[in-house]
Design an enzyme around this catalytic site. Sequence first.
Site, PDB file in Angstrom:
ATOM      1  N   CYS A 109       0.828  -1.272   0.123  1.00 59.17           N
ATOM      2  CA  CYS A 109       0.012   0.103   0.102  1.00 59.17           C
ATOM      3  C   CYS A 109       0.686   1.308   0.045  1.00 59.17           C
ATOM      4  CB  CYS A 109      -1.064   0.045   1.151  1.00 59.17           C
ATOM      5  SG  CYS A 109      -0.269  -0.188   2.916  1.00 59.17           S
ATOM      6  N   HIS A 137      -2.917   0.729   6.797  1.00 57.61           N
ATOM      7  CA  HIS A 137      -2.940   0.811   5.298  1.00 57.61           C
ATOM      8  C   HIS A 137      -2.769   2.243   4.907  1.00 57.61           C
ATOM      9  CE1 HIS A 137      -4.408  -0.149   1.350  1.00 57.61           C
ATOM     10  NE2 HIS A 137      -5.240   0.532   1.401  1.00 57.61           N
ATOM     11  N   ASP A 170      -7.796   4.785  -3.548  1.00 61.64           N
ATOM     12  CA  ASP A 170      -6.848   3.953  -3.087  1.00 61.64           C
ATOM     13  C   ASP A 170      -6.227   3.109  -4.267  1.00 61.64           C
ATOM     14  OD1 ASP A 170      -5.456   2.138  -2.050  1.00 61.64           O
ATOM     15  OD2 ASP A 170      -7.041   1.006  -0.736  1.00 61.64           O
TER      16      ASP A 170
END
Lengths: 668, 328
Positions: A425, A469, A485
């Site tokens: 991430c 995250h 994202d």
Amino acid sequence: MWTRRKGSAPRPRQEYLARDKLAWLLVMQTLLVLPLLINLPLWLWLVWAMAGFWRTQVFRGRWGAPGGTVKTLLTLLCAGGLLASYAGKTGTETMVGLLACTFVLKLLEVNSARDAQLLIFIGFFITASQLLFNQSPLAALYSLGCLLILLASWRSLYLTSAQANGPRLRAGWRLLWHSLPIMLVLFVVIPRLGPLWAIPNQQAAKTGFSDSMSPGDFGQLALSRAPAFRVEFIGRDTPPPPSQLYWRGLVLDSFDGRTWRQRDPWGIAPKVKDEEPLTEESVAYSIILEPHGQPWLFSLMTPQSTSAPGNYRPIRITRDHLLFNSVPVAQRLRYQVISALAFAPSPPQALTNSERAAYTRLPQGSNPQAQALAAQWRAEGLSDQAIIERVLNLFNREFTYSLQAPVLGQHSVDEFLFTTQKGFCEHFASSFSLLLRAADIPVRVVVGYQGGSWNPLENYLLVSQSDAHAWTEVWIEGEGWRNIDPTAVVAPNRIEQGLDNALSADEQNLVNSNWSGSTLLYNLRLRWDAATFVWQRWVLNYDSQTQEGLLSRLLGGTEAWRMTLWLIGLGLLGAALATWALLRSHQSPALRPEIRALQSLERKLAPQGYVREQGETAGDFIARVSHSEPRWHAALSIIARLFEQIAYQQQPQQLALLREKIRRFPQA
Amino acid sequence: MSIRSDWRAAWQRHFFRWIDKRVPPARQISLNRKNLYIFPNRTGFLYLVMTLLIWLLGTNYQNNLILALCYLMVSLFVVAIHHTFANLSGISVRFVQATPAFAGEAASFVLELSTRNRYGCENVEIRWGDGEARTLTLAPATPQRVSLQVPSRQRGYLRPGRLLIQSHFPLGIIRCWSWLNLEAAALIYPAPVAIDEPQHLASSGREEGGTSTRGGDDFSGLREYQPGDPIKHIAWKQFAQHKGLFTKEYEAYFSAEKWLDWHNLNQLQELRLSGLCYWALHYERQQIPYGLSLPGLTLAPALGDYHLQAVLKALAQFNLAREAGYVD
């Protein structure tokens, strides 16, 4: 001999402790101090071991008790050690260190009952400090065990007869058992106050992420199963879909080529006004946050209002829609938030020039390849939207999600984008933001947690450190900040089903230990966590608000008159129960068994009009009855003979026969 | 004597007057909620301070488990009250007897304690006023006898006052106690004081010439041994000469017996009694028969424990009009 004596006789003093009492104290101290030592400096272990060894040697009669010089020397040494370990700190640990030191040293010179009594009192503080460091159900259970031993050895101090260890433990348990109901009532009923004065910050274990993000940070977090927080959604039994479970923690908007940071960590302006009107899609939830030693809290986009009962200073909502506590979270914290899941439909104000500049700022000369790529796209005349899509497409085609990302150098984004193309991430968020900024699109990195595992036993969401995250928020003209994202493009499973499903089989082994595949163990873990949640919710975070709720549910209201009536009623009931228990357990005369057997005969004869007179012996009574009732003569004379054999001739083996005869009376 | 102890004594007098009304004197007293008093002691107050400190700790750290510990300590305090009370409640104390003593010595009082408590009683302390303290353990259903020494000051009946019975068991933070008004008294003989031997007017007194009677000091002859004769009176010389077993006979004369006569002394009353006591003991040791003559009381001359005790008792009880001796 015959002279007059003046004054009173000296009172006998229990100067020296008996060995059994001392042994109990030793065991008690060991149990109490063990969990504390984990949190204390190493030299205290040594002091403890030394004191324990010396005391044991004294106990065995091998060594003498330490003299005054030795004691002074030891005290000075420990004072020096405390000074060295805690100099300048006035926090909890200093207090606990001092306490443990006293406790350990006191053991060396415990001689009289008075010293031992003091040791017991310190023991209560030591138990309290255990609970300061660890409040898990297991720790509480351990402390309860400590209290049991503490009570048993406390009571032993005042024993004047020899008693085996079992009865001592049982007597200690009796004390504890009798106290627990009163404790529970007090716990539920007594109002909670806020802290009376500010306490020095506890040096809490800092878990979770820090206020910056460099390559590789999150890989470590992903390996940790430690819980971050637990969420209970108010008024719903299922969580919102995973795509909405972005727990925002911190916004990082400043990039130095390698690390993302908060531009101005403490210049967090409070929210100007309630800009976004509440939309219909809002969600209310209550979070129990594990202490992470940082001031920021977690919430879903966009928090509208928040409250934390028992927290004596309010939680602030910043302009970036973040929650901040006024002090670092050193204790488990429970707070409630109402968030709007959708953005307000009305277009927000545009970014000011300085804001736009800040959200697009990049350090000169860093990651030249990426910057050139973005400039090239911009030159092609692509719109913002098109550029975003192009980056996402790029990620989707050529990148893989992996926790074992290679180590990156100074131009981390360039290396990632054009060489390794393997990461998780933070790599995606970081390079996505850089590309967009290079294309002059305002963007910021958000760190927090994503998802969580739902526990259907107690209907709550457990968010672990491995759910940490990083994602981005992009300013879309006319629309405002939007959540994008980039990881979701590469590994949609990571978002939809959590970390485990996004990884290859190899990497799953890295994250999980071998046994996590077992369903049974999974269920056990689920149950254990549910128990922990219940414990946290009802015991650790039982606050004035919960108290009021519980009381009004139990008693039907919390008006003063109702409370008073209930208290009086409970008090009377308790007093009656206590009196009854006392009368039953202590005042029942200890009768010899044959007399008890004879009493049952008396009960059988009473309806016939034969009642034993005051002062009449058992023999006389039986003789009188059998005289006037010849038909019972045979049976009664057997009973009388048996009774005499047991009572006066030491033949207790006849007891069973006597009982049998009395049971079958009037048959012979 | 500080002001504090003065105040204490005054308060205790007042307190005793109050409990006298509640608990009349008796030979046997059972402890129950009517005569047991209970209050935290100094350690108990220290314990409460500790509890308060732990409450502060729990409140300031907003730590519910530490608060729970504090509440547990509070309830322990309440439970300790019950347990301490239960430890003493159900004990019965019976006064068995008191052994006499000479004034200035300690008289011992024998008490019998038993309990109906299923667990027995630990750490029970008993003490007469300012006498010696004893700590006992009572086993269930087993009466136990203790003898307690109480110092005496003057002859007559020694009433040791109230018996303190107390216990701090099990936690030492609560004191439970009672002042028992036992009907107990010990006879205190006058302290023996050596004075001049009372001049006795033996020969001029009674039967002229003196009739001999057996059992005196002077050897008068031999007679045949009869079973039961004292061994030291056997005539061993004759026995060694194979003349047979004979017993030496002694004669005593009335002139040899002594009279402890009140009227023949001219000291103060107490000193006279002490002197008579001294000489009674002296004659008893010398095996000289002695009689006692007090105003209104005469004991014929004799010897032996019984006689000695009768004499001492008469001396002890002499002129005790103001106080009826109701206990022997």
